[in-house]
Write an enzyme that holds these catalytic residues in place. Structure first.
Site: not given
Length: 525
Positions: A415-416
């Site tokens: 997700g980063a």
């Protein structure tokens, strides 16, 4: 007869001019010689000295110099020249700005109704003509003698801080005490600068804290510049003394437009736009576990290595700041592999999201350098709301309509990867170096999960594990899978990086992108 009348008229005019001159002298003297001397002994400039240091020589024009406080209650008979605040306009490097400077020599720079109204009037004028607002804060806070009228004065200022947010740049310099309600106006502005050793900010002072919680703390330990630069994240820049802070304001403004309708100022590029950057090869190590100096990468890419870092000591796992590429201003957001392996945590998410939104508000393009392992795991992070805070970055990038260029230097996981402005989150151009790796997670973690049973049942589990890690790395842990699917626009040579970034930025400079109409979005605060 006519001559006598003319003489009388001239005498009357001379008397009026003499009265004007006398009144102006009293205003210019502020709280008087003794208090000015004390201000200097504390290592601080006076309100007017600060303005003259900040603005181009001879450009300041004062507004409402003869404003007086309300003659009510405890204020009757008290002298307060200019009601404790100097307001007006002038230029910085030839560009119009509006400035107010609180005068600590007059009733401690405390804010009363007229003091607040002067600032509010200045802000209204700045927005009408589209020019930045600079506040030089040095105040004991609300003027107790005026009671609720002083709170009303603060209300007028707070309201405008909010309504004019994103319309013109608002910059606050904390050059003395800033306590109680006085901290909220700076907190709503775009940038806060603090002077080391002579300024502080807090809601309740040391004495109140001691009486309520029994904690003993000094002014500096509670709300000094270093505290707000390193721990709270309230301040954005600090310097030693008034002059250095005022010089920082000038530097900061050089990257920003006059208002939200304008582009930021483009300068003639003294650094060749086609300069190659082969030195990046010596900075970046292909081993994803080896840290490197991201600050040096940034300075290598930017014009003449100049980079104004914002909040450098807060959330050091993310780097944000201002520089130029080919003379064009850019806001830089970069993971810092030297701290927490560049992982995103609560503070880093807040720091980056705020910076992204500020750049977008004032049309400054965004350059994002990605080397991120993911969001920081841990009970403290989860309970502290990393989901909510991390979502701020996703929201900020998606909301931004300025030119957005992303360069993946090494790792871009999970997700980063999205939170650092991937193609799907609205990046206009995504580039990668050959060292880049885009995946759900790193090869080791992925292999342990995907091939767990195979590894456990193998007669040589460690050897099998190594083979599976390498298999995954070859299949996914590289930039070419993402490039094949169109998530990366190009995989580039290190030496061509600066040249290509400038070319893409030039192409995007006049980008126009609109969002669906709405009153406002609902960012996960």
């Amino acid at each position: 007869m006519k001559a006598a009348m003319a003489d009388n008229a001239r005498l009357l005019l001379d008397e009026l001019l003499a009265e004007l001159e006398e009144r102006r002298k009293r205003v210019l003297l502020g709280g008087g010689e003794e208090r000015i001397k004390k201000q200097h002994q504390q290592g601080k400039l006076t309100a007017r000295e600060r303005i003259h240091r900040l603005l181009d020589e001879g450009s300041f024009v004062e507004l409402l110099p003869f404003a007086e406080h309300l003659e009510t209650g405890l204020m009757e008979g008290l002298e307060a020249p200019a009601d404790g605040v100097v307001t007006g306009y002038g230029t910085i490097h030839g560009r119009l700005v509006f400035v107010f400077s609180q005068d600590f020599t007059v009733l401690g720079g405390s804010l009363g109704k007229m003091h607040g109204r002067k600032i509010a009037s200045l802000m209204d004028m700045a927005v009408k003509v589209g020019a930045p607002i600079i506040g030089l804060n040095d105040s004991a806070g609300a003027r107790i003698q005026e009671g609720v009228d002083s709170l009303s004065g603060y209300g007028e200022v707070f309201y405008r801080n909010a309504v004019y947010s994103g319309v013109v740049p608002q910059i606050s310099a904390i050059l003395g005490p800033c306590a109680g309600g006085a901290v909220y106006s700076p907190a709503m502005t775009d940038f806060i600068l603090m002077s080391r050793s002579t300024s502080y900010m807090f809601i309740t002072g040391p004495e109140v804290i001691k009486s309520v919680t029994r904690e003993e703390v000094s002014f500096e330990e509670l709300g000094g510049a270093d505290v707000h630069m390193e721990k709270s994240g309230v301040a954005h820049l600090e310097a030693e003394g008034d002059e250095a802070v005022l010089d920082l304001i000038k530097r900061l403004l050089s990257y920003l437009p006059q208002n939200s309708r304008e582009k930021p100022p483009v300068l003639e590029a003294k650094d060749p736009v086609d300069r190659e950057t082969p030195e990046l090869l010596d900075l970046i190590h292909p081993d994803p576990k080896r840290p490197y100096n991201m600050h040096q990468v940034i300075r290598t890419l930017l014009d003449e290595g100049e980079f104004l870092e914002i909040q450098p000591a807060f959330a050091r796992n993310i780097i944000v700041g201002l520089g130029r590429l080919g003379g064009m201003p850019v806001g830089v957001v970069a993971n810092n592999p030297r701290f927490m392996a560049g992982a995103l945590d609560i503070n880093a998410s807040d720091k980056a999201a705020r910076f992204i939104r500020t750049m977008d508000a004032f049309n400054v393009p965004l350059l994002t350098l990605v080397d991120v392992t993911g969001f920081l795991p841990g009970v403290a992070q989860e309970h502290g709301g990393i989901i909510r805070h991390g979502a701020k970055m996703l929201y900020a990038y998606a909301e931004a309509t300025v030119p957005k260029i992303t360069l993946i230097t090494r790792k871009a996981y999970g997700g980063a990867y999205l939170a650092m402005n991937s193609k799907d989150m609205g990046a206009d151009v995504v580039l990668a170096w050959p060292t880049a790796a885009v995946a759900v997670m790193g090869a080791e973690g992925a292999a342990n999960i995907i091939y767990r049973k195979e590894i456990q049942s193998s007669p040589t589990p460690e050897e099998t594990r190594r083979k599976k890690i390498e298999e995954y790395r070859q299949a996914f842990d590289n930039p070419y899978v993402a490039a094949a699917r169109g998530y990366i626009d190009d995989v580039i040579d290190f030496k061509d990086t600066r040249r290509l970034l400038i070319r893409h930025l030039q192409m995007l400079w006049d980008k126009k992108e609109e969002r669906p109409w709405k009153k406002h979005g609902n960012i996960p605060l």
